[in-house]
Motif scaffolding. Structure first.
Motif, PDB file in Angstrom:
ATOM      1  N   LEU A  75      80.743  11.744  20.816  1.00 26.74           N
ATOM      2  CA  LEU A  75      80.778  13.005  21.573  1.00 26.74           C
ATOM      3  C   LEU A  75      80.344  12.796  23.016  1.00 26.74           C
ATOM      4  N   PHE A  76      79.265  12.050  23.220  1.00 25.57           N
ATOM      5  CA  PHE A  76      78.779  11.760  24.570  1.00 25.57           C
ATOM      6  C   PHE A  76      79.858  11.036  25.381  1.00 25.57           C
ATOM      7  N   LEU A  77      80.439   9.998  24.786  1.00 29.31           N
ATOM      8  CA  LEU A  77      81.420   9.187  25.503  1.00 29.31           C
ATOM      9  C   LEU A  77      82.652   9.996  25.897  1.00 29.31           C
ATOM     10  N   LYS A  78      83.151  10.809  24.992  1.00 27.75           N
ATOM     11  CA  LYS A  78      84.324  11.634  25.308  1.00 27.75           C
ATOM     12  C   LYS A  78      83.986  12.675  26.375  1.00 27.75           C
ATOM     13  N   LYS A  79      82.785  13.252  26.275  1.00 33.24           N
ATOM     14  CA  LYS A  79      82.364  14.264  27.248  1.00 33.24           C
ATOM     15  C   LYS A  79      82.324  13.707  28.666  1.00 33.24           C
ATOM     16  N   PHE A  80      81.931  12.433  28.802  1.00 33.63           N
ATOM     17  CA  PHE A  80      81.786  11.845  30.122  1.00 33.63           C
ATOM     18  C   PHE A  80      82.977  10.995  30.554  1.00 33.63           C
ATOM     19  N   GLY A  81      84.120  11.174  29.886  1.00 37.97           N
ATOM     20  CA  GLY A  81      85.360  10.601  30.391  1.00 37.97           C
ATOM     21  C   GLY A  81      85.669   9.175  30.002  1.00 37.97           C
ATOM     22  N   TYR A  82      85.064   8.668  28.950  1.00 35.85           N
ATOM     23  CA  TYR A  82      85.395   7.331  28.471  1.00 35.85           C
ATOM     24  C   TYR A  82      86.502   7.448  27.433  1.00 35.85           C
ATOM     25  N   HIS A  83      87.349   6.441  27.376  1.00 40.02           N
ATOM     26  CA  HIS A  83      88.350   6.389  26.312  1.00 40.02           C
ATOM     27  C   HIS A  83      87.686   5.739  25.107  1.00 40.02           C
ATOM     28  N   VAL A  84      87.663   6.451  23.983  1.00 41.00           N
ATOM     29  CA  VAL A  84      86.967   5.988  22.782  1.00 41.00           C
ATOM     30  C   VAL A  84      87.959   5.893  21.631  1.00 41.00           C
ATOM     31  N   GLU A  85      87.939   4.745  20.968  1.00 40.70           N
ATOM     32  CA  GLU A  85      88.756   4.552  19.777  1.00 40.70           C
ATOM     33  C   GLU A  85      87.844   4.116  18.643  1.00 40.70           C
ATOM     34  N   ILE A  86      87.866   4.857  17.547  1.00 37.75           N
ATOM     35  CA  ILE A  86      87.101   4.467  16.364  1.00 37.75           C
ATOM     36  C   ILE A  86      87.945   3.439  15.625  1.00 37.75           C
ATOM     37  N   THR A  87      87.458   2.200  15.587  1.00 36.76           N
ATOM     38  CA  THR A  87      88.229   1.119  14.979  1.00 36.76           C
ATOM     39  C   THR A  87      87.884   0.917  13.514  1.00 36.76           C
ATOM     40  N   ASP A  88      86.713   1.403  13.094  1.00 36.46           N
ATOM     41  CA  ASP A  88      86.317   1.330  11.692  1.00 36.46           C
ATOM     42  C   ASP A  88      85.261   2.393  11.434  1.00 36.46           C
ATOM     43  N   ASP A  89      85.385   3.090  10.324  1.00 36.13           N
ATOM     44  CA  ASP A  89      84.418   4.122   9.965  1.00 36.13           C
ATOM     45  C   ASP A  89      84.203   4.069   8.458  1.00 36.13           C
ATOM     46  N   SER A  90      83.201   3.304   8.051  1.00 39.99           N
ATOM     47  CA  SER A  90      82.892   3.166   6.633  1.00 39.99           C
ATOM     48  C   SER A  90      81.595   3.900   6.328  1.00 39.99           C
ATOM     49  N   ASP A  91      81.170   3.836   5.079  1.00 36.11           N
ATOM     50  CA  ASP A  91      79.914   4.474   4.692  1.00 36.11           C
ATOM     51  C   ASP A  91      78.713   3.845   5.387  1.00 36.11           C
ATOM     52  N   LYS A  92      78.804   2.556   5.707  1.00 39.19           N
ATOM     53  CA  LYS A  92      77.659   1.838   6.251  1.00 39.19           C
ATOM     54  C   LYS A  92      77.614   1.812   7.775  1.00 39.19           C
ATOM     55  N   SER A  93      78.770   1.777   8.420  1.00 41.65           N
ATOM     56  CA  SER A  93      78.756   1.670   9.881  1.00 41.65           C
ATOM     57  C   SER A  93      80.039   2.225  10.491  1.00 41.65           C
ATOM     58  N   MET A  94      79.971   2.363  11.815  1.00 45.78           N
ATOM     59  CA  MET A  94      81.119   2.813  12.599  1.00 45.78           C
ATOM     60  C   MET A  94      81.299   1.827  13.747  1.00 45.78           C
ATOM     61  N   SER A  95      82.532   1.420  13.963  1.00 47.16           N
ATOM     62  CA  SER A  95      82.860   0.541  15.083  1.00 47.16           C
ATOM     63  C   SER A  95      83.694   1.313  16.087  1.00 47.16           C
ATOM     64  N   LEU A  96      83.328   1.172  17.349  1.00 52.55           N
ATOM     65  CA  LEU A  96      84.029   1.867  18.425  1.00 52.55           C
ATOM     66  C   LEU A  96      84.468   0.876  19.484  1.00 52.55           C
ATOM     67  N   SER A  97      85.599   1.161  20.090  1.00 53.22           N
ATOM     68  CA  SER A  97      86.071   0.440  21.262  1.00 53.22           C
ATOM     69  C   SER A  97      86.064   1.441  22.410  1.00 53.22           C
ATOM     70  N   ILE A  98      85.353   1.108  23.469  1.00 54.45           N
ATOM     71  CA  ILE A  98      85.158   2.023  24.592  1.00 54.45           C
ATOM     72  C   ILE A  98      85.753   1.394  25.847  1.00 54.45           C
ATOM     73  N   THR A  99      86.557   2.165  26.559  1.00 59.68           N
ATOM     74  CA  THR A  99      87.101   1.703  27.829  1.00 59.68           C
ATOM     75  C   THR A  99      86.539   2.571  28.935  1.00 59.68           C
ATOM     76  N   LYS A 100      85.987   1.917  29.931  1.00 57.22           N
ATOM     77  CA  LYS A 100      85.482   2.645  31.089  1.00 57.22           C
ATOM     78  C   LYS A 100      86.665   2.973  31.999  1.00 57.22           C
ATOM     79  N   LEU A 101      86.897   4.254  32.237  1.00 54.36           N
ATOM     80  CA  LEU A 101      88.062   4.679  33.000  1.00 54.36           C
ATOM     81  C   LEU A 101      87.784   4.877  34.486  1.00 54.36           C
ATOM     82  N   ASN A 102      86.538   5.206  34.830  1.00 50.61           N
ATOM     83  CA  ASN A 102      86.200   5.446  36.234  1.00 50.61           C
ATOM     84  C   ASN A 102      84.757   5.046  36.489  1.00 50.61           C
ATOM     85  N   ASN A 103      84.298   5.211  37.701  1.00 54.28           N
ATOM     86  CA  ASN A 103      82.929   4.834  38.058  1.00 54.28           C
ATOM     87  C   ASN A 103      81.937   5.944  37.743  1.00 54.28           C
ATOM     88  N   ILE A 104      81.637   6.093  36.484  1.00 54.66           N
ATOM     89  CA  ILE A 104      80.660   7.099  36.053  1.00 54.66           C
ATOM     90  C   ILE A 104      79.275   6.508  36.194  1.00 54.66           C
TER      91      ILE A 104
END
Length: 75
Positions: free
Chosen positions: A46-75
């Motif tokens: 939620l934080f990342l999307k709110k502040f303009g990062y491109h976020v892709e959830i690459t894995d979401d299991s019961d134990k963990s979540m993996s995210l790929s984040i791309t910085k789009l601008n100079n935040i």
């Protein structure tokens, strides 16, 4: 691409570490993270999307979540 494993930590530590890593990155660079804490799993995307990062959830299991984040601008 930089990778940070934050599965051993609880909120707010993962969010703080992610913010610090993103601050050092240039637009277009990617960051891969793993988180496991339930608070972080909710707050971080939620934080990342709110502040303009491109976020892709690459894995979401019961134990963990993996995210790929791309910085789009100079935040």
């Amino acid at each position: 691409m930089k990778f940070i494993d934050l599965t051993a930590y609880q909120c707010p530590y993962p969010l703080v570490q992610i913010k610090l890593a993103l601050k050092k990155m240039q637009p277009g660079e990617m960051l891969a993270i793993n988180i496991s804490d339930s608070g972080s799993r909710q707050d971080v995307p939620l934080f990342l999307k709110k502040f303009g990062y491109h976020v892709e959830i690459t894995d979401d299991s019961d134990k963990s979540m993996s995210l790929s984040i791309t910085k789009l601008n100079n935040i």
